[in-house]
Design an enzyme around this catalytic site. Structure first.
Site, PDB file in Angstrom:
ATOM      1  N   CYS A 142      26.125  51.503  24.776  1.00  0.00           N
ATOM      2  CA  CYS A 142      26.991  52.056  25.829  1.00  0.00           C
ATOM      3  C   CYS A 142      27.414  53.482  25.469  1.00  0.00           C
ATOM      4  CB  CYS A 142      28.158  51.119  26.111  1.00  0.00           C
ATOM      5  SG  CYS A 142      28.755  51.310  27.793  1.00  0.00           S
ATOM      6  N   HIS A 181      25.559  46.039  27.158  1.00  0.00           N
ATOM      7  CA  HIS A 181      26.133  45.471  25.933  1.00  0.00           C
ATOM      8  C   HIS A 181      25.356  44.216  25.514  1.00  0.00           C
ATOM      9  CE1 HIS A 181      30.001  47.744  25.780  1.00  0.00           C
ATOM     10  NE2 HIS A 181      29.671  47.961  27.040  1.00  0.00           N
ATOM     11  N   GLU A 225      25.410  42.716  22.786  1.00  0.00           N
ATOM     12  CA  GLU A 225      26.197  41.855  21.897  1.00  0.00           C
ATOM     13  C   GLU A 225      26.841  40.673  22.616  1.00  0.00           C
ATOM     14  OE1 GLU A 225      26.971  44.891  22.853  1.00  0.00           O
ATOM     15  OE2 GLU A 225      29.124  45.237  23.027  1.00  0.00           O
TER      16      GLU A 225
HETATM   17  N1  GLN Z   1      33.262  55.431  28.205  1.00  0.00           N
HETATM   18  C1  GLN Z   1      31.910  55.190  28.627  1.00  0.00           C
HETATM   19  C2  GLN Z   1      31.822  54.877  30.121  1.00  0.00           C
HETATM   20  O1  GLN Z   1      32.798  54.467  30.716  1.00  0.00           O
HETATM   21  C3  GLN Z   1      31.278  54.087  27.793  1.00  0.00           C
HETATM   22  C4  GLN Z   1      31.938  52.755  27.954  1.00  0.00           C
HETATM   23  C5  GLN Z   1      31.550  51.766  26.884  1.00  0.00           C
HETATM   24  O2  GLN Z   1      31.095  52.134  25.797  1.00  0.00           O
HETATM   25  N2  GLN Z   1      31.756  50.479  27.140  1.00  0.00           N
HETATM   26  O3  GLN Z   1      30.776  55.006  30.704  1.00  0.00           O
END
Ligand code: GLN
Length: 557
Positions: A389, A515, A517
């Site tokens: 992310c 994600h 995970e």
């Molecule tokens: N801050 C980034 C976004 O909102 C990444 C978010 C995250 O890592 N879950 O796109």
């Protein structure tokens, strides 16, 4: 004994006493695992007594990781344990907060649904709590619903939940319900004794609220003798075989087997008047645990993030590494590295001993340059890299700045004025001002290009993964990135959004917008983590050290 009421759903409630952080989530998940392994259809639900509608707006320092389900619910991290243990997805219905309960009741009041009545905690709030508990049972998908009540008995904010449990028992009858109370037996080293008084008081408090627990699970650092079990049983009015020892374990994954030894599953099934069916089939679980405890190799991987003071902030990532380690017969030693401490002029000082670098998810500007420096180091030194992310977004920014030569490239989250927003907000997101539950959340499809590392990982072209972010790869730059060697190997089939990037001339450098995970479980380690650990292992000599890795951390939560 044949079931008395074979068709009906049974409800098990798990409450906590004496202190918080005794591990109600792990006990609930362990019991569920054993019942599942006996052939029952089980799910687990967590009721959280805080006023936030969901934990999505909570600072990770405050509450640990926010776990995301397939249906896009932002939930308590215990749901991650439920999925990892049961190997089954959960949903919004599995996590309810006081905020959500009140929001529903207040919305109904505004609609005029209460017809002039005074809206009160009892019955309106307790009715809504009971409705949420029964919702899972009413799906017809489960034989047993385990409901974990957050907080500790005696907390003001838990009272409506405890009262709802009392009412559920009254409504459903004793053989359709069971109450487990998780408590602590503190050990006094001066006298060499385990003390039962806090447990007695905690049970008394439950009794004051009209609930007699059926089972006491006693967290302890020393074995509980038969004499002590008898004493607890007598004073707390439970059967002696319902006093369950829960001794400190070296890994959470051992707890189901400890509970099996203590026969927690049998005690509960007897209380619920359900057949024992067969002995729990724990063959695959035992195999996993055997490999976890006896690794052949060891590898050092750095987790670069800014919330590392609270390890719960990266719970699912840490657990995914345990699963991926086992699938490589390898102990993953996670080095927790604060991104603010990485010196962009000398990243080797913080990263020099690592065989793999993961840059974690996150929000906001703090620590961002340290993350970018770590990624540059991984790219140039050919160290296996996984960006998740924000970690993927930083990899894109790093590549833009240092390979494409766009010196001011940034994510518009960190620098809204940049001339090169290589990571930018989607048009739909720009109109949204409210923060709660408004990100791109939950499961989305992704198409994978053949012949890429991503294809090697998944072995197929169509996957789904869970998201939680507002910003995206800016497709205006895609051609330039691909020409320079950063390939979009996974894209969303509907929107064309880039979901996976990877480097061509690097042993293993992958960034994912989603994600992975959240989807790693004991029986299904996530292939991205498994491949990443393998790449790190290939990079290192893999020799096993004598020291103990993070897999031995005691459990809590
Ligand atoms: N801050 C980034 C976004 O909102 C990444 C978010 C995250 O890592 N879950 O796109």
């Amino acid at each position: 004994m044949p079931p008395i009421n074979p068709g009906s759903v049974r409800y098990v409630f798990v409450t906590g006493g004496v202190t918080s952080s005794l591990g109600k989530g792990i006990i609930s998940a362990s019991l569920a695992k054993l019942l599942q392994a006996r052939g029952y259809r089980v799910t687990i639900q967590k009721l959280d007594p805080y006023i936030n509608v969901d934990p999505g707006t909570l600072n990770p320092y405050e509450h640990g990781e926010c776990y995301v389900t397939n249906d896009g619910a932002e939930t308590d991290l215990d749901l991650g344990h439920y999925e990892r243990f049961l190997n089954m997805p959960t949903s919004q219905a599995n996590n309810v907060t006081t905020g959500r309960i009140y929001q529903t009741v207040i919305n109904r009041e505004r609609e005029g649904a209460y017809l002039g009545k005074t809206v009160q905690v009892i019955p309106h709030i307790t009715d809504e709590i009971k409705r949420r508990i029964k919702l899972l049972g009413e799906t017809g998908e489960y034989d047993i619903v385990i409901t974990e009540i957050g907080g500790t008995v005696g907390d003001i904010e838990s009272l409506p939940y405890i009262e709802s449990v009392r009412q559920m028992i009254w409504e459903m009858g004793s053989s359709n319900t069971a109450v487990i109370h998780l408590t602590l037996l503190p050990y006094l080293s001066t006298t060499g004794e385990l003390k039962t008084k806090p447990t007695q008081h905690s049970v008394k408090m439950l009794l004051e609220y009209g609930i007699q627990p059926d089972v006491l699970v006693c967290r302890t650092e020393k074995p509980v003798s038969n004499d002590l079990r008898r004493k607890i049983a007598l004073f707390c009015n439970v059967n002696i075989n319902a006093v369950i020892e829960s001794i400190d374990a070296s890994t959470i994954y051992e707890v189901p087997l400890l509970m099996l030894k203590e026969q927690l599953d049998k005690v509960i099934l007897n209380k619920l008047k359900l057949a024992l069916k067969h002995e729990p089939d724990m063959v695959a679980w035992k195999d996993f645990l055997g490999k976890l405890k006896n690794p052949v190799y060891e590898v050092h991987i750095g987790l670069v993030g800014k919330y590392i003071e609270l390890k719960d902030a990266y719970k699912s990532i840490a657990e995914a590494f345990i699963h991926a380690g086992v699938s490589n017969e390898c102990r993953v030693k996670l080095e927790w590295i604060h991104s603010e401490k990485i010196d962009p002029e000398n990243p080797r000082a913080s990263l020099g001993t690592l065989s793999g670098i993961l840059v974690a998810p996150g929000f906001g500007e703090r620590g961002i340059e340290g993350k970018i420096a770590a990624i540059r180091y991984a790219r140039e030194q050919k160290i296996p890299f996984l960006g998740i992310c924000l970690g993927m977004q930083c990899a894109v920014v790093e590549f833009a700045r240092n390979v494409l030569g766009l010196k001011d490239a940034h994510s518009s989250e960190m620098n809204p004025q940049t001339n090169n927003p290589v990571i930018d907000m989607m048009a739909e997101q720009k109109a949204i001002t409210s923060k709660g539950g408004t990100m791109r959340l939950g499961e989305y499809p992704c198409n994978i290009t053949k012949g890429t590392k991503a294809f090697q990982v998944y072995g197929k072209t169509k996957i789904t993964e869970r998201h939680r972010h507002r910003f995206e790869f800016n497709n205006k730059y895609l051609d330039a990135f691909e020409k320079a060697g950063m390939q979009a190997s996974g894209t969303n089939p509907d929107s064309g959004l880039v979901e996976i990037v990877e480097l061509k001339n690097h042993p293993w450098f992958v960034g994912v917008q989603f994600h992975p995970e959240y989807k790693s479980t004991v029986l299904n380690p996530h292939p991205l983590f498994a491949r990443f650990v393998k790449a790190a292992l290939d990079k290192s000599n893999g020799a096993l050290q004598e020291t103990k890795g993070d897999t031995t951390a005691a459990y809590a939560g």
